[in-house]
Scaffold this active site. Structure first.
Site, short mmCIF file in Angstrom:
data_model
loop_
_atom_site.label_atom_id
_atom_site.label_comp_id
_atom_site.label_asym_id
_atom_site.label_seq_id
_atom_site.Cartn_x
_atom_site.Cartn_y
_atom_site.Cartn_z
N CYS A 48 0.86 -1.20 0.00
CA CYS A 48 0.00 0.00 0.00
C CYS A 48 0.89 1.24 0.00
CB CYS A 48 -0.93 0.02 1.22
SG CYS A 48 -2.05 1.43 1.17
N CYS A 50 -0.26 4.33 0.40
CA CYS A 50 -0.92 5.47 1.04
C CYS A 50 -0.06 6.03 2.18
CB CYS A 50 -2.34 5.12 1.49
SG CYS A 50 -2.52 4.58 3.20
N CYS A 53 -0.54 4.09 6.18
CA CYS A 53 -0.12 2.77 6.62
C CYS A 53 1.34 2.80 7.06
CB CYS A 53 -0.28 1.75 5.48
SG CYS A 53 -2.00 1.34 5.16
N1 LIG Z 1 -4.06 9.26 -0.99
C1 LIG Z 1 -4.39 8.98 0.37
C2 LIG Z 1 -5.09 7.63 0.44
C3 LIG Z 1 -5.39 7.16 1.82
C4 LIG Z 1 -6.33 5.97 1.83
O1 LIG Z 1 -7.48 6.11 1.40
N2 LIG Z 1 -5.86 4.79 2.30
C5 LIG Z 1 -6.71 3.62 2.23
C6 LIG Z 1 -5.90 2.35 2.20
S1 LIG Z 1 -5.13 1.78 3.64
C7 LIG Z 1 -4.86 0.07 3.36
O2 LIG Z 1 -5.09 -0.40 2.13
C8 LIG Z 1 -7.74 3.58 3.32
O3 LIG Z 1 -8.63 2.77 3.29
N3 LIG Z 1 -7.65 4.46 4.29
C9 LIG Z 1 -8.60 4.57 5.36
C10 LIG Z 1 -7.87 5.05 6.59
O4 LIG Z 1 -6.65 5.19 6.53
O5 LIG Z 1 -8.49 5.24 7.66
C11 LIG Z 1 -3.13 8.98 1.22
O6 LIG Z 1 -2.08 8.57 0.72
O7 LIG Z 1 -3.21 9.38 2.40
ZN LIG Z 2 -2.60 2.22 3.19
#
Ligand SMILES: N[C@@H](CCC(=O)N[C@@H](CSCO)C(=O)NCC(=O)O)C(=O)O
Ligand SMILES: [Zn+2]
Ligand SMILES: [Zn+2]
Length: 191
Positions: A48, A50, A53
């Site tokens: 991931c 993002c 994480c």
């Molecule tokens: N562009 C953003 C995306 C963040 C995002 O939506 N993350 C997802 C994936 S986490 C695991 O697959 C998500 O579901 N987030 C919900 C949360 O984190 O609470 C960025 O990079 O921040």
């Molecule tokens: Zn993520």
């Protein structure tokens, strides 16, 4: 030199075992480690990109998977855990001493409620499901990665046999859309 996607995948992916029974995750503290016991294998394991994480230092991606929340128990030093961002959908429980995220849990009405998010690299046993795909790939740009390097990143995943997505994989996107359609009534609730 090619950037490190993640130490678990940079040099090729090792397949997990179908019959893998689970194991323990530990935070990075030298002593008094937070310990989480998982009583099954994980599913939908993925890279991931993002920003939310947890990833090891120097890696562009995290490796994160889900497990039914009933199969996860904090078995030592729960007092060290703190939720990183209370307002996020996924409540990530991090060790306050070393910063590692031990598990992420969803408490609101959501298609993935009931599933916890975990990082199997925190385990010292082998056999966990291997990463299946790469998600939120374009999100690494938001954290400062040069967009000119994206072809190389996506090619590297492809060469490892991982499909890349800028959100989630088709099965997970279908789950989210089905949840939404049942809520709006576009699909019957008992489908
Ligand atoms: N562009 C953003 C995306 C963040 C995002 O939506 N993350 C997802 C994936 S986490 C695991 O697959 C998500 O579901 N987030 C919900 C949360 O984190 O609470 C960025 O990079 O921040
Ligand atoms: Zn993520
Ligand atoms: Zn720790």
């Amino acid at each position: 030199m090619a950037p490190s996607l993640h130490p678990l995948i940079d040099n090729g992916i090792t397949k997990g075992r179908e019959d893998f029974p689970g194991g323990k995750l530990y935070c990075h503290c030298p002593t008094d480690k937070v310990e989480v016991t998982l009583s099954s294998n994980v599913a939908h394991n993925h890279a991931c990109g993002c920003s939310k994480c947890w990833k090891p230092a120097g890696a562009l991606f995290s490796i994160v998977a889900v497990i039914p929340r009933n199969n996860l128990k904090v078995t030592a030093h729960e007092e060290k855990l703190k939720i990183v961002d209370e307002s996020a959908t996924i409540q990530r429980h991090a060790c306050q001493s070393c910063g590692v995220h031990l598990y992420g849990r969803i408490e609101t009405e959501h298609p993935f409620k009931g599933l916890d998010f975990v990082h199997v690299e925190l385990s010292d046993t082998k056999g966990w499901q291997e990463p299946q795909f790469a998600a939120f790939v374009s999100s690494i740009i938001e954290q400062g990665f040069n967009p000119k390097g994206m072809d190389e990143v996506r090619s590297k995943f492809k060469s490892l046999g991982l499909e890349t997505y800028d959100v989630l994989s088709p099965p997970l996107m279908d789950l989210i859309a089905t949840f939404t359609a049942k809520k709006t009534g576009a699909l019957p609730a008992n489908l």
